[in-house]
Design a protein around this motif. Structure first.
Motif, mmCIF file in Angstrom:
data_model
loop_
_atom_site.group_PDB
_atom_site.id
_atom_site.type_symbol
_atom_site.label_atom_id
_atom_site.label_comp_id
_atom_site.label_asym_id
_atom_site.label_seq_id
_atom_site.Cartn_x
_atom_site.Cartn_y
_atom_site.Cartn_z
ATOM 1 N N ASP A 98 1.108 -1.179 -0.049
ATOM 2 C CA ASP A 98 0.128 0.124 -0.172
ATOM 3 C C ASP A 98 0.333 0.953 -0.035
ATOM 4 O OD1 ASP A 98 -3.279 -1.230 0.079
ATOM 5 O OD2 ASP A 98 -1.983 -1.213 2.340
ATOM 6 N N VAL A 99 0.413 2.572 -0.263
ATOM 7 C CA VAL A 99 1.001 3.403 -0.311
ATOM 8 C C VAL A 99 -0.017 5.107 0.516
ATOM 9 C CG1 VAL A 99 1.911 5.256 -1.500
ATOM 10 C CG2 VAL A 99 1.659 3.251 -2.834
ATOM 11 N N LEU A 100 1.677 4.967 1.403
ATOM 12 C CA LEU A 100 1.305 6.739 2.343
ATOM 13 C C LEU A 100 1.563 7.371 1.607
ATOM 14 C CD1 LEU A 100 0.703 7.840 5.528
ATOM 15 C CD2 LEU A 100 2.889 6.755 6.035
ATOM 16 N N LEU A 101 0.692 8.230 1.184
ATOM 17 C CA LEU A 101 1.105 9.522 0.856
ATOM 18 C C LEU A 101 0.946 10.595 1.643
ATOM 19 C CD1 LEU A 101 0.747 11.317 -1.954
ATOM 20 C CD2 LEU A 101 -1.683 11.836 -1.422
ATOM 21 N N LEU A 102 2.121 11.753 2.103
ATOM 22 C CA LEU A 102 2.117 12.438 2.410
ATOM 23 C C LEU A 102 2.774 13.746 2.542
ATOM 24 C CD1 LEU A 102 5.396 10.451 4.128
ATOM 25 C CD2 LEU A 102 2.772 11.241 5.326
ATOM 26 N N THR A 103 1.545 14.816 2.242
ATOM 27 C CA THR A 103 1.148 16.004 1.132
ATOM 28 C C THR A 103 2.205 17.425 2.411
ATOM 29 O OG1 THR A 103 -0.585 16.465 1.705
ATOM 30 C CG2 THR A 103 -0.420 14.757 -0.349
ATOM 31 N N ALA A 104 2.066 17.214 3.255
ATOM 32 C CA ALA A 104 2.014 17.906 4.035
ATOM 33 C C ALA A 104 4.103 18.955 3.284
ATOM 34 C CB ALA A 104 2.804 18.403 5.546
ATOM 35 N N ASP A 105 4.471 20.138 3.531
ATOM 36 C CA ASP A 105 5.866 20.206 3.151
ATOM 37 C C ASP A 105 6.335 20.478 4.384
ATOM 38 O OD1 ASP A 105 7.761 21.235 1.643
ATOM 39 O OD2 ASP A 105 7.459 23.457 1.145
ATOM 40 N N GLU A 106 7.353 19.477 4.850
ATOM 41 C CA GLU A 106 8.244 19.067 5.980
ATOM 42 C C GLU A 106 9.440 19.526 6.047
ATOM 43 O OE1 GLU A 106 4.269 18.149 9.159
ATOM 44 O OE2 GLU A 106 5.546 16.998 8.528
ATOM 45 N N GLY A 107 9.675 18.815 5.139
ATOM 46 C CA GLY A 107 11.203 18.388 4.918
ATOM 47 C C GLY A 107 11.348 17.222 5.404
ATOM 48 N N ALA A 108 12.357 17.627 5.950
ATOM 49 C CA ALA A 108 13.662 16.883 6.593
ATOM 50 C C ALA A 108 12.582 16.138 7.873
ATOM 51 C CB ALA A 108 15.064 17.141 7.294
ATOM 52 N N GLU A 109 11.903 17.093 8.625
ATOM 53 C CA GLU A 109 11.758 16.084 9.753
ATOM 54 C C GLU A 109 10.094 15.954 9.451
ATOM 55 O OE1 GLU A 109 10.403 15.804 13.327
ATOM 56 O OE2 GLU A 109 11.890 17.102 13.007
ATOM 57 N N ASP A 132 17.871 19.818 -2.212
ATOM 58 C CA ASP A 132 16.814 19.951 -1.615
ATOM 59 C C ASP A 132 17.154 19.776 -0.734
ATOM 60 O OD1 ASP A 132 14.475 18.425 -0.073
ATOM 61 O OD2 ASP A 132 14.148 17.768 -2.435
ATOM 62 N N SER A 133 16.496 19.973 0.934
ATOM 63 C CA SER A 133 16.972 19.609 2.775
ATOM 64 C C SER A 133 17.043 18.685 3.086
ATOM 65 C CB SER A 133 15.733 20.835 3.556
ATOM 66 O OG SER A 133 14.824 20.687 3.524
ATOM 67 N N ARG A 134 15.796 17.961 2.200
ATOM 68 C CA ARG A 134 15.326 16.448 3.027
ATOM 69 C C ARG A 134 16.771 15.331 1.931
ATOM 70 N NH1 ARG A 134 9.832 15.618 -0.678
ATOM 71 N NH2 ARG A 134 11.386 16.658 -2.491
ATOM 72 N N VAL A 135 17.466 16.106 1.224
ATOM 73 C CA VAL A 135 18.297 14.875 0.659
ATOM 74 C C VAL A 135 19.728 14.288 2.090
ATOM 75 C CG1 VAL A 135 21.012 14.668 -0.666
ATOM 76 C CG2 VAL A 135 18.121 15.313 -1.401
ATOM 77 N N PRO A 136 20.032 15.144 2.857
ATOM 78 C CA PRO A 136 21.393 14.650 3.807
ATOM 79 C C PRO A 136 20.677 13.430 4.879
ATOM 80 C CG PRO A 136 21.105 16.922 3.348
ATOM 81 C CD PRO A 136 20.335 16.472 2.712
ATOM 82 N N LEU A 137 19.341 13.289 5.053
ATOM 83 C CA LEU A 137 18.800 12.598 5.545
ATOM 84 C C LEU A 137 18.730 11.249 4.861
ATOM 85 C CD1 LEU A 137 17.622 12.302 8.706
ATOM 86 C CD2 LEU A 137 15.155 12.953 7.659
ATOM 87 N N LEU A 138 18.428 11.347 3.355
ATOM 88 C CA LEU A 138 18.676 10.025 3.199
ATOM 89 C C LEU A 138 19.525 8.813 3.028
ATOM 90 C CD1 LEU A 138 16.293 11.495 0.126
ATOM 91 C CD2 LEU A 138 14.866 10.124 2.053
ATOM 92 N N ARG A 139 20.232 9.628 3.298
ATOM 93 C CA ARG A 139 21.614 9.227 3.172
ATOM 94 C C ARG A 139 22.271 8.816 4.355
ATOM 95 N NH1 ARG A 139 24.115 13.864 0.307
ATOM 96 N NH2 ARG A 139 24.038 13.400 -2.156
ATOM 97 N N GLU A 140 21.169 8.973 5.583
ATOM 98 C CA GLU A 140 22.059 8.041 6.818
ATOM 99 C C GLU A 140 20.427 7.266 6.712
ATOM 100 O OE1 GLU A 140 21.557 11.680 9.090
ATOM 101 O OE2 GLU A 140 23.011 12.868 8.644
#
Length: 334
Positions: A98-109, A132-140
Motif C-alpha cells: 500500500d501507499v502512504l501519501l504525505l503531502t505536507a511540506d515539512e522537509g526532513a522533519e 533539497d533539504s531532505r537529501v542529507p537525511l536520506l543518506r543516513e
C-alpha cells in the motif's frame, strides 16, 4: 487486561497456536482451517488485540507500505502530480504494498516522523529541488528511498526522472528543423524556479543550450497560471520580439491560456506561431489545435520508481541514476 497493548504472542498463547498462525489469520495470506481461524478470532476479541501497521512492522520488519512524499507547494499542477501518484499506487499494489501519501511540506522533519512511526518500509520522494533539504537525511536513513527527480548532488541516492535537459533541447531541435530562428520558452511559475526545482531548471538549461548551439535567438521566461498573467507575458513577447515564430510551453496549467492569448492577439497556430508543449499526452491532445509535445511520462516514471524501491528492499543493486529518454510527437501545432 491492563491498559498496555496486547501482543500477537499473547493472542497465540490464548488460542493455543503459533504466532505465525495468528499472523496468517489476520493477513489472509495463507489458508487456515475454519476451526483454527475461529479460535484465533475469538482470542483476538477476548483479549482486545488491535493489529496495526506499527505492530506488524515490529513483528515482521515489514509494514508492506511505502510512503510517497509529495509536498503540495505553490506553482505545482495538481492534476499532473496525481498522475504520478496514481502510477506509484498502482505499481505498489503489484508488489502487494500500500501507499502512504504525505503531502505536507515539512522537509526532513516530515521524513523523520514517517520512518520513526514504522508505518513505511521505504520512501518515494517527489518535487525534488537542486539543493533539497531532505537529501542529507536520506543518506543516513536505514530505510531505502527513491527520488523522482534529481538534486544537484546525487551521490548515495537513487534517482529516476524524464531527461528534462534533453526534452528542452529536443523541442528546440524540432522547431529548428521546421525553419524557426527565434523561439521562446514559457516555463513554470516563477516560484518553482525560485525554489530551485530540478525539472524546471534542467528544461530551461536544455532549451538555452540548444538555442545557442543552433545559432538561433531565444528567450526563456517563467509563466504564471492565470489567464491575465499569461496573456500579459505573451503580449510582451510579441511586442518586444516581432520575429518570434515559435513557443515552447513547459507549464501544463498555462497551455490553454497561451493558445487563447495567441488567438486574442490575432496569431494563428501554427501559421503565425508554432507551439510545442512538454506535458502529458492528454493535455496535448485536448488542445485546439492538438499540440506537438514531449510526453511527461508519469506512468513510466512512477512504475520505475516503485520497481527500484522494491529492488532495494530486496537487497538488490540498482543504478544511481535512471533517465528516461524524451519522446516528441508531432501534431497540428507545428
Amino acid at each position: 487486561m491492563s491498559g498496555r497493548a496486547v501482543t500477537i504472542a499473547e493472542v497465540a498463547r490464548h488460542a493455543g497456536v503459533a504466532v505465525s498462525t495468528v499472523s496468517y489469520v489476520l493477513s489472509g495470506k495463507r489458508a487456515i482451517s475454519a476451526d483454527t481461524r475461529r479460535r484465533v478470532l475469538d482470542s483476538v476479541r477476548t483479549l482486545g488485540y488491535h493489529p496495526n501497521a506499527g505492530a506488524r512492522a515490529l513483528a515482521s520488519r515489514r509494514a508492506n507500505v511505502i510512503a510517497l512524499v509529495l509536498p503540495l507547494r505553490a506553482g505545482m499542477h495538481v492534476p499532473v502530480l496525481m498522475q504520478f501518484a496514481t502510477s506509484v499506487v498502482t505499481a505498489a499494489r503489484g508488489y502487494d504494498h500500500d501507499v502512504l501519501l504525505l503531502t505536507a511540506d515539512e522537509g526532513a522533519e516530515g521524513l523523520r516522523r514517517a520512518v520513526a512511526s514504522a508505518l513505511a518500509d521505504g520512501l518515494v520522494l517527489m518535487d525534488v529541488e537542486l539543493h533539497d533539504s531532505r537529501v542529507p537525511l536520506l543518506r543516513e536513513l536505514a530505510e531505502p528511498s527513491v527520488l523522482i527527480g534529481f538534486p544537484a548532488d546525487t551521490a548515495g541516492l537513487t534517482c529516476v526522472d524524464l531527461d528534462f535537459h534533453r526534452a528542452g533541447a529536443l523541442c528546440v531541435e524540432h522547431l529548428a528543423e521546421r525553419g524557426h530562428r527565434e523561439v521562446a520558452l514559457l516555463g513554470a511559475p516563477s516560484v518553482v524556479y525560485e525554489r530551485g526545482t530540478g525539472f524546471a531548471r534542467r528544461t530551461r538549461e536544455g532549451f538555452t543550450e540548444a538555442v545557442a548551439g543552433r545559432g538561433m535567438t531565444g528567450t526563456a521566461l517563467p509563466c504564471e497560471e492565470s489567464f491575465e498573467e499569461v496573456a500579459e507575458t505573451v503580449r510582451r513577447l510579441l511586442e518586444t520580439r516581432p520575429e518570434l515564430s515559435a513557443l515552447v510551453v513547459h507549464n501544463e496549467a498555462a497551455v490553454g491560456h497561451v493558445l487563447g492569448a495567441l488567438r486574442q492577439y490575432g496569431r494563428r497556430i501554427p501559421e503565425d506561431v508554432a507551439v510545442v508543449a512538454i506535458c502529458p499526452d492528454d493535455v496535448a491532445e485536448r488542445a485546439g489545435p492538438a499540440l506537438t509535445s514531449v510526453l511527461v511520462p508519469a506512468e513510466d516514471v512512477g512504475r520505475e520508481a516503485v520497481r527500484l524501491l522494491m529492488a532495494k528492499l530486496a537487497g538488490a543493486a540498482v543504478p544511481d541514476a535512471t533517465l528516461l529518454a524524451p519522446r516528441l510527437t508531432v501534431r497540428g501545432s507545428t
